[in-house]
Scaffold this motif. Sequence first.
Motif, PDB file in Angstrom:
ATOM      1  N   ILE A  79      41.899  40.191  37.223  1.00  0.00           N
ATOM      2  CA  ILE A  79      41.533  40.581  38.585  1.00  0.00           C
ATOM      3  C   ILE A  79      41.631  39.364  39.491  1.00  0.00           C
ATOM      4  CG2 ILE A  79      39.741  41.501  40.092  1.00  0.00           C
ATOM      5  CD1 ILE A  79      38.611  43.010  37.736  1.00  0.00           C
ATOM      6  N   LEU A  80      42.405  39.512  40.552  1.00  0.00           N
ATOM      7  CA  LEU A  80      42.584  38.477  41.574  1.00  0.00           C
ATOM      8  C   LEU A  80      41.966  38.992  42.868  1.00  0.00           C
ATOM      9  CD1 LEU A  80      43.929  35.926  42.847  1.00  0.00           C
ATOM     10  CD2 LEU A  80      46.027  37.294  43.056  1.00  0.00           C
ATOM     11  N   PHE A  81      40.998  38.265  43.413  1.00  0.00           N
ATOM     12  CA  PHE A  81      40.285  38.679  44.619  1.00  0.00           C
ATOM     13  C   PHE A  81      40.789  37.866  45.802  1.00  0.00           C
ATOM     14  CE2 PHE A  81      36.092  38.585  47.093  1.00  0.00           C
ATOM     15  CZ  PHE A  81      36.305  39.840  47.662  1.00  0.00           C
ATOM     16  N   THR A  82      41.356  38.555  46.802  1.00  0.00           N
ATOM     17  CA  THR A  82      41.932  37.861  47.954  1.00  0.00           C
ATOM     18  C   THR A  82      41.344  38.424  49.250  1.00  0.00           C
ATOM     19  OG1 THR A  82      43.812  39.390  47.983  1.00  0.00           O
ATOM     20  CG2 THR A  82      44.098  37.341  46.783  1.00  0.00           C
ATOM     21  N   PRO A  83      40.100  38.093  49.568  1.00  0.00           N
ATOM     22  CA  PRO A  83      39.473  38.621  50.787  1.00  0.00           C
ATOM     23  C   PRO A  83      39.992  37.929  52.035  1.00  0.00           C
ATOM     24  CG  PRO A  83      38.011  37.053  49.751  1.00  0.00           C
ATOM     25  CD  PRO A  83      39.204  37.183  48.840  1.00  0.00           C
ATOM     26  N   ASN A  84      39.727  38.560  53.164  1.00  0.00           N
ATOM     27  CA  ASN A  84      40.112  37.989  54.455  1.00  0.00           C
ATOM     28  C   ASN A  84      38.991  38.258  55.448  1.00  0.00           C
ATOM     29  OD1 ASN A  84      41.716  38.767  57.286  1.00  0.00           O
ATOM     30  ND2 ASN A  84      42.414  36.896  56.309  1.00  0.00           N
ATOM     31  N   PHE A  85      38.426  37.204  56.024  1.00  0.00           N
ATOM     32  CA  PHE A  85      37.289  37.328  56.929  1.00  0.00           C
ATOM     33  C   PHE A  85      36.143  38.107  56.279  1.00  0.00           C
ATOM     34  CE2 PHE A  85      40.598  36.142  59.913  1.00  0.00           C
ATOM     35  CZ  PHE A  85      39.921  35.266  60.756  1.00  0.00           C
ATOM     36  N   ALA A  86      35.889  37.817  55.015  1.00  0.00           N
ATOM     37  CA  ALA A  86      34.829  38.510  54.281  1.00  0.00           C
ATOM     38  C   ALA A  86      33.497  37.792  54.477  1.00  0.00           C
ATOM     39  CB  ALA A  86      35.171  38.560  52.795  1.00  0.00           C
ATOM     40  N   PRO A  87      32.378  38.538  54.419  1.00  0.00           N
ATOM     41  CA  PRO A  87      31.061  37.900  54.489  1.00  0.00           C
ATOM     42  C   PRO A  87      30.750  37.131  53.212  1.00  0.00           C
ATOM     43  CG  PRO A  87      30.830  40.244  54.117  1.00  0.00           C
ATOM     44  CD  PRO A  87      32.287  39.997  54.356  1.00  0.00           C
ATOM     45  N   GLN A  88      29.726  36.310  53.282  1.00  0.00           N
ATOM     46  CA  GLN A  88      29.383  35.437  52.170  1.00  0.00           C
ATOM     47  C   GLN A  88      29.136  36.203  50.882  1.00  0.00           C
ATOM     48  OE1 GLN A  88      25.828  33.144  52.812  1.00  0.00           O
ATOM     49  NE2 GLN A  88      26.239  31.738  51.123  1.00  0.00           N
ATOM     50  N   GLU A  89      28.409  37.326  50.980  1.00  0.00           N
ATOM     51  CA  GLU A  89      28.062  38.054  49.759  1.00  0.00           C
ATOM     52  C   GLU A  89      29.284  38.610  49.039  1.00  0.00           C
ATOM     53  OE1 GLU A  89      27.108  40.838  53.307  1.00  0.00           O
ATOM     54  OE2 GLU A  89      26.897  38.704  52.787  1.00  0.00           O
ATOM     55  N   GLU A  90      30.367  38.873  49.791  1.00  0.00           N
ATOM     56  CA  GLU A  90      31.572  39.370  49.128  1.00  0.00           C
ATOM     57  C   GLU A  90      32.263  38.269  48.336  1.00  0.00           C
ATOM     58  OE1 GLU A  90      34.167  41.720  51.535  1.00  0.00           O
ATOM     59  OE2 GLU A  90      32.571  43.113  52.122  1.00  0.00           O
ATOM     60  N   TYR A  91      32.234  37.045  48.852  1.00  0.00           N
ATOM     61  CA  TYR A  91      32.751  35.933  48.053  1.00  0.00           C
ATOM     62  C   TYR A  91      31.913  35.752  46.791  1.00  0.00           C
ATOM     63  CZ  TYR A  91      36.047  34.350  51.617  1.00  0.00           C
ATOM     64  OH  TYR A  91      37.107  34.262  52.487  1.00  0.00           O
ATOM     65  N   GLN A  92      30.598  35.875  46.916  1.00  0.00           N
ATOM     66  CA  GLN A  92      29.728  35.743  45.751  1.00  0.00           C
ATOM     67  C   GLN A  92      30.051  36.806  44.717  1.00  0.00           C
ATOM     68  OE1 GLN A  92      25.992  35.998  47.872  1.00  0.00           O
ATOM     69  NE2 GLN A  92      25.788  33.778  48.055  1.00  0.00           N
ATOM     70  N   GLN A  93      30.237  38.055  45.173  1.00  0.00           N
ATOM     71  CA  GLN A  93      30.602  39.129  44.253  1.00  0.00           C
ATOM     72  C   GLN A  93      31.955  38.856  43.603  1.00  0.00           C
ATOM     73  OE1 GLN A  93      30.227  42.995  46.217  1.00  0.00           O
ATOM     74  NE2 GLN A  93      28.448  42.233  47.329  1.00  0.00           N
ATOM     75  N   GLY A  94      32.872  38.317  44.377  1.00  0.00           N
ATOM     76  CA  GLY A  94      34.188  38.013  43.834  1.00  0.00           C
ATOM     77  C   GLY A  94      34.123  37.010  42.698  1.00  0.00           C
ATOM     78  N   PHE A  95      33.342  35.945  42.890  1.00  0.00           N
ATOM     79  CA  PHE A  95      33.207  34.949  41.826  1.00  0.00           C
ATOM     80  C   PHE A  95      32.544  35.544  40.585  1.00  0.00           C
ATOM     81  CE2 PHE A  95      33.547  31.693  45.304  1.00  0.00           C
ATOM     82  CZ  PHE A  95      34.664  31.049  44.793  1.00  0.00           C
ATOM     83  N   GLU A  96      31.663  36.514  40.780  1.00  0.00           N
ATOM     84  CA  GLU A  96      30.971  37.135  39.645  1.00  0.00           C
ATOM     85  C   GLU A  96      31.852  38.119  38.885  1.00  0.00           C
ATOM     86  OE1 GLU A  96      27.644  38.947  41.507  1.00  0.00           O
ATOM     87  OE2 GLU A  96      26.652  37.031  42.001  1.00  0.00           O
ATOM     88  N   GLN A  97      32.747  38.806  39.578  1.00  0.00           N
ATOM     89  CA  GLN A  97      33.439  39.938  38.977  1.00  0.00           C
ATOM     90  C   GLN A  97      34.931  39.740  38.760  1.00  0.00           C
ATOM     91  OE1 GLN A  97      32.463  43.506  41.211  1.00  0.00           O
ATOM     92  NE2 GLN A  97      30.399  42.772  41.590  1.00  0.00           N
ATOM     93  N   ALA A  98      35.531  38.782  39.453  1.00  0.00           N
ATOM     94  CA  ALA A  98      36.976  38.555  39.331  1.00  0.00           C
ATOM     95  C   ALA A  98      37.241  37.223  38.647  1.00  0.00           C
ATOM     96  CB  ALA A  98      37.636  38.583  40.706  1.00  0.00           C
TER      97      ALA A  98
END
Length: 268
Positions: A79-98
């Motif tokens: 899983i590769l997570f590539t957010p754009n203008f995401a809030p902080q909690e989405e980056y945190q979720q990305g590090f946890e799940q991707a």
Amino acid sequence: LLLAEEASPRFVYDLETVSARIDEMNSLGTDRVFFAIKANPHPAILGLIEQKGLGFECVSPQEIAHVRQVFPNLDANRILFTPNFAPQEEYQQGFEQAGYVTLDALFPLREWPETFANRDVIVRIDTGKGKGHHKYVVTAGTQSKFGVPPQDLDELLVLAKQHNLRIIGLHAHAGSGILDPSNWAEKAQYLQDLCHRFSSVRLLNLGGGFGVPQKPDDARLEMAKVKQSLAAFRAEYPEIELWVEPGRYLVAEAGVLLTKVTQLKSKG
């Protein structure tokens, strides 16, 4: 047509076409292929893509959750997570799940350094020059919201050192519907020319945007030439990993929308 008799309107997909396009993509000789699931999240299509060994590129926690629902035991490194203008909690979720997270602006690193400290990230770079079949699908240059511009790289390096952020990869994506077979090798060379500034880079993500015919008489992207240009790059830089993340290319020609005529009217 038999399916249309059961319910209409409905989309119908041909998995053999998807399989053939996956095989084409795998033939390019890159190290990793991630399917951009925004192109089509249908579980049956995702199932075929997973069987063929591809990973999944997600742009939101909801897309990650969808992949996790379809494949509860999927290795995070697929899983590769590539957010754009995401809030902080989405980056945190990305590090946890991707397994991999892409950073494409300095704002998150400036404002929430604790979220990125001691992490591995891929950084999306704005090459300054985009491509695509329409101006609204071009994703590089001053009119695009994507990517860290070259003039911000000095600050990126300072922030990365301050917070022990390991930049393991560089990413570039020019746009959608690209039919120029040299595009991906050009992006590889652009990113490679920046690698001397990043001691920990081991991979280059060349994005997607592989064009598909829109009409029956449209030219096809010459995948053999894409492969040839990437092979020439690899011969010069064998130590670097190459990734791509196709979306529409794998699915656009595999589906039809079936509808019924329900009423007729004649005028003139």
